[in-house]
Every structure is written in C-alpha cells, then in structure tokens.
Design a protein around this motif. Sequence first.
Motif, PDB file in Angstrom:
ATOM      1  N   ALA A  73      -3.573  -2.019   5.996  1.00  0.00           N
ATOM      2  CA  ALA A  73      -2.737  -2.007   4.786  1.00  0.00           C
ATOM      3  C   ALA A  73      -1.251  -1.944   5.125  1.00  0.00           C
ATOM      4  O   ALA A  73      -0.403  -2.232   4.288  1.00  0.00           O
ATOM      5  CB  ALA A  73      -3.119  -0.825   3.899  1.00  0.00           C
ATOM      6  N   GLY A 107       0.826  -1.200   0.000  1.00  0.00           N
ATOM      7  CA  GLY A 107       0.000   0.000   0.000  1.00  0.00           C
ATOM      8  C   GLY A 107       0.863   1.254   0.000  1.00  0.00           C
ATOM      9  O   GLY A 107       1.988   1.245   0.510  1.00  0.00           O
ATOM     10  N   GLU A 120      -2.920   5.081   1.515  1.00  0.00           N
ATOM     11  CA  GLU A 120      -3.755   3.947   1.923  1.00  0.00           C
ATOM     12  C   GLU A 120      -3.412   3.529   3.355  1.00  0.00           C
ATOM     13  O   GLU A 120      -4.301   3.242   4.153  1.00  0.00           O
ATOM     14  CB  GLU A 120      -3.589   2.748   0.979  1.00  0.00           C
TER      15      GLU A 120
END
Length: 315
Positions: free
Chosen positions: A300, A289, A293
């Motif tokens: 993540a 990620g 994110e």
Amino acid sequence: MTAGGAGASSGHLPVLYAQVMDGLAVKAEGTYLDGTFGRGGHARGVLAQLGPGGRLLLMDKDPEAIAVAEREFGADPRVAIRRGSFADLAHWDATDGGLDGVLFDLGVSSPQLDVAERGFSFGRDGPLDMRMDPDTGESAAQWLARANEREIADVLFLYGEERQSRRIARAIVARRAETPLLRTAQLADLIASVLPRGDSKIHPATRSFQAIRIFINRELADLETGLDAAHARLKPGGRLAVISFHSLEDRIVKQFIARHAKAPPVNRRMPVVPDFTPTLAAVGDARKGDADEIASNPRARSAVLRIAEKLGEVA
Ligand SMILES: C[S@@+](CC[C@H](N)C(=O)[O-])C[C@H]1O[C@@H](n2cnc3c(N)ncnc32)[C@H](O)[C@@H]1O
C-alpha cells in the motif's frame, strides 16, 4: 488491508479496499469488470454487494490467478471468467452490454512475487522469467540474451528511471558473453556488483527488475489500451477505478482522465476552437493508503487510486 477481511486467506491483501468499494459505488444489479483478479480480494467485495441480477466479469493474464477464480467463483451464475489481458476487454462479448464499473489494480500480486519460480523477485532465486502469462511472449532471460546493449539501457532508463542504466546494460552484455543469465539471483548480484553502494535501503536491483517486468509484460501499452476499452464500454454513471504503483502508471491514468474530462488548452494560433464535450469526470482526488494500512500491507506504500465517472445520459 483496510476492511472486511477480504483476501486474507489467499495470501494477497487487497490494497485500498475500502476506497475502491467506495469509489466503485456498486449497484446491486450492475455489471462490473475486475481486469486484474489476482487472488480476488477486491472481486470478493464487489460480488458481496451484487444482487441476483448483477454480473461480475473477471480477467487476469496469469493462469494461476484464473485457476483460483474458477475454483472460488466458477459455480456462481453471476460470474464470468476470462484469461487474458484487460487490454482486450472490449473483445469479450460479455462486455457488449456495457459496464457499470471497471477496476484495474495494476502490477504484480503478492503470490507472483512470493513464488521464486515465477522469476519476479530479486530476493528469491528462481528462473529469470517475469511473465504474468508464462505461455506468451519472451521471458526476461530470453530477452536479455538477445537484446543489444542500447535496448537494455533504454528499457532500464525508461521503465525503471535507473540513472545507471548504461553501466548496468554494459555489465549484462559482458557477463552474458561468458555465461548465460538464467537466474534472478545472477542478475540481482550482477547489478549490485556494478552499482556504487549508496546508503539507500532499497536493493540496487529494484529499479532494474521493475523496468524489465514492465517491458516483458507490455504493462504501459496494455494500460493505455485497457483505459480506452474501459472508457468505450462504461455506461453513463459507470465508474472507473485504477490503482497504480509507480509514477509511470499513475501519469498515464491521470492524463487519460484529464484528456476526457477537461477541454485542451486553447491554441491562439488556431482560428477555430475545437468542440469539446467531456465524457469523464474525476471523482475526488487521488487516494492513498493511511498509516495503518501502510503498516499492515507494504504494497500500500506506493499505491495511488484514481476514480472517474463516465458522463452522459443515464438510461
Ligand atoms: C496487484 S494484483 C491484483 C490483486 C487483486 N486486486 C486482489 O485483490 O487480489 C495484479 C494482478 O493483475 C494481473 N495483471 C496485470 N496486468 C494485467 C493485464 N494487463 N491484464 C490482465 N491481468 C493483468 C496480474 O497477473 C496480477 O494477478
């Protein structure tokens, strides 16, 4: 979440969403299997790309996940749903015609962690259960009540990489002789009381809870069997996408892809070099990620996505 708003309403943000969609390269008339439905964040994205002749097969061990799948997708004629482990995907006749894509988004879902009654979380007091399928196998409490000190230490070390595994196992066995360990808070407090206070920000019970969860749910054995089953069912050109959350899982996925993609090293002492025909090709490197994110979805942080494509003559 990185794209599409998928899953936001169900309390589970799908990780690496855009990368998974990109990696699966969904064909409108293809057949796809999501072996870890959870709350359907990724499944919803696949379904949105399918045409009327496409198929989406959904699996999860967790009855609550399956109830959500039935409620949201049960009426769609393109969707089939089965409660069970993805390790058994090849025993589901819906997969007999082959698959154009398989997704495993491993581990536990946010709803499983958030509901104290499921017993996954050291931060929320609940019964010490930890089963993804509460109708199968032993709960964490039942196992901790009967396992010997050595077994407990081995599980904590192997699946949690917990260096203090022996010390924790000794404390568990001593405590259960006085009072049964039935609640997550009891176990979390016990572990915290025997571990030296470091300056780490993670809770001292993190590694032990991970280890017990992996053991109770046979997560690594299921992963190995599920990868073999996916490989057997994927059509040439079909894509495999696996999201791992810790190094033990990722190592299995990485080695699995390499074993089918690259010839084993030549052993000079073997007179005959065995034939090797690759059946998988890794698609790009492992993906993670980005900072955005990770900032919006803590799950993540440790997620690693690997994609592979099945080789062979495309029909
Ligand atoms: C990380 S969540 C998946 C989230 C999902 N991709 C989404 O977007 O909502 C993992 C889910 O996989 C399920 N699961 C884990 N291992 C499984 C297995 N071997 N077979 C079937 N389901 C499994 C868990 O019960 C959980 O619901």
